[in-house]
Design a protein around this motif. Sequence first.
Motif, PDB file in Angstrom:
ATOM      1  N   ILE A 148    -118.099  34.646 -24.857  1.00  0.00           N
ATOM      2  CA  ILE A 148    -118.953  34.532 -26.048  1.00  0.00           C
ATOM      3  C   ILE A 148    -119.089  33.076 -26.459  1.00  0.00           C
ATOM      4  O   ILE A 148    -120.200  32.586 -26.705  1.00  0.00           O
ATOM      5  N   VAL A 149    -117.970  32.376 -26.533  1.00  0.00           N
ATOM      6  CA  VAL A 149    -117.999  30.963 -26.948  1.00  0.00           C
ATOM      7  C   VAL A 149    -118.866  30.146 -25.996  1.00  0.00           C
ATOM      8  O   VAL A 149    -119.657  29.303 -26.429  1.00  0.00           O
ATOM      9  N   ASN A 150    -118.743  30.411 -24.708  1.00  0.00           N
ATOM     10  CA  ASN A 150    -119.536  29.665 -23.723  1.00  0.00           C
ATOM     11  C   ASN A 150    -121.006  30.039 -23.765  1.00  0.00           C
ATOM     12  O   ASN A 150    -121.854  29.255 -23.314  1.00  0.00           O
ATOM     13  N   ALA A 151    -121.331  31.200 -24.305  1.00  0.00           N
ATOM     14  CA  ALA A 151    -122.734  31.632 -24.365  1.00  0.00           C
ATOM     15  C   ALA A 151    -123.446  31.141 -25.632  1.00  0.00           C
ATOM     16  O   ALA A 151    -124.680  31.086 -25.650  1.00  0.00           O
ATOM     17  N   VAL A 152    -122.697  30.792 -26.657  1.00  0.00           N
ATOM     18  CA  VAL A 152    -123.302  30.354 -27.920  1.00  0.00           C
ATOM     19  C   VAL A 152    -123.590  28.853 -27.828  1.00  0.00           C
ATOM     20  O   VAL A 152    -122.713  28.065 -27.487  1.00  0.00           O
ATOM     21  N   GLU A 153    -124.807  28.498 -28.195  1.00  0.00           N
ATOM     22  CA  GLU A 153    -125.217  27.099 -28.147  1.00  0.00           C
ATOM     23  C   GLU A 153    -124.462  26.283 -29.188  1.00  0.00           C
ATOM     24  O   GLU A 153    -124.357  26.659 -30.353  1.00  0.00           O
ATOM     25  N   VAL A 154    -123.920  25.161 -28.725  1.00  0.00           N
ATOM     26  CA  VAL A 154    -123.151  24.272 -29.593  1.00  0.00           C
ATOM     27  C   VAL A 154    -124.118  23.395 -30.397  1.00  0.00           C
ATOM     28  O   VAL A 154    -125.027  22.795 -29.821  1.00  0.00           O
ATOM     29  N   PRO A 155    -123.935  23.320 -31.711  1.00  0.00           N
ATOM     30  CA  PRO A 155    -124.832  22.462 -32.511  1.00  0.00           C
ATOM     31  C   PRO A 155    -124.591  20.977 -32.193  1.00  0.00           C
ATOM     32  O   PRO A 155    -123.473  20.587 -31.867  1.00  0.00           O
ATOM     33  N   VAL A 156    -125.644  20.206 -32.296  1.00  0.00           N
ATOM     34  CA  VAL A 156    -125.522  18.761 -32.057  1.00  0.00           C
ATOM     35  C   VAL A 156    -125.717  17.969 -33.329  1.00  0.00           C
ATOM     36  O   VAL A 156    -126.202  18.391 -34.295  1.00  0.00           O
TER      37      VAL A 156
END
Length: 156
Positions: A148-156
């Motif tokens: 799940i963590v790897n699938a959620v886009e990280v904010p920049v």
Amino acid sequence: TYPLPESQLDRFFLKIRIGYPATEDEKRLLDGHSLEDPLGGLRPVVTSDEVIQIQETVRRVKVDDSLVDYAMAIVSRSREHDELAVGVSPRGFLALVRGAQARAVVSGRDYCLPDDIKTLAEPILSHRIINERRHEGPRRCVEIIDEIVNAVEVPV
């Protein structure tokens, strides 16, 4: 002992796997404990007032709205995941954000980074979910949180 029900597991802030000590370290434990009670020499390292001050410092750490959304996206995906009978609770969401704030303080910052949330997601969330296939155990829950963590886009 017996497995705790989900409502009680959810009350633990995080789950850390320590494992067994190395053989030589374990032997040293025996040497150090054979002559005296290991608990007899314990002394506090902080006062209760200092603990309260640290807690207040953690609560003041800035969490940008984009990071709140990031944490919420991780939690929401756990609630929608096909393999999970139970996703992360609101208490789990709050723990993830508070943990990120604490990690920021330990790192010498007064603001959170996406990495604070990403790093703590597994130890804070994996014991709060229940896999549909319970026989697969806690290891699969760790994998699911990581997915799940790897699938959620990280904010920049």
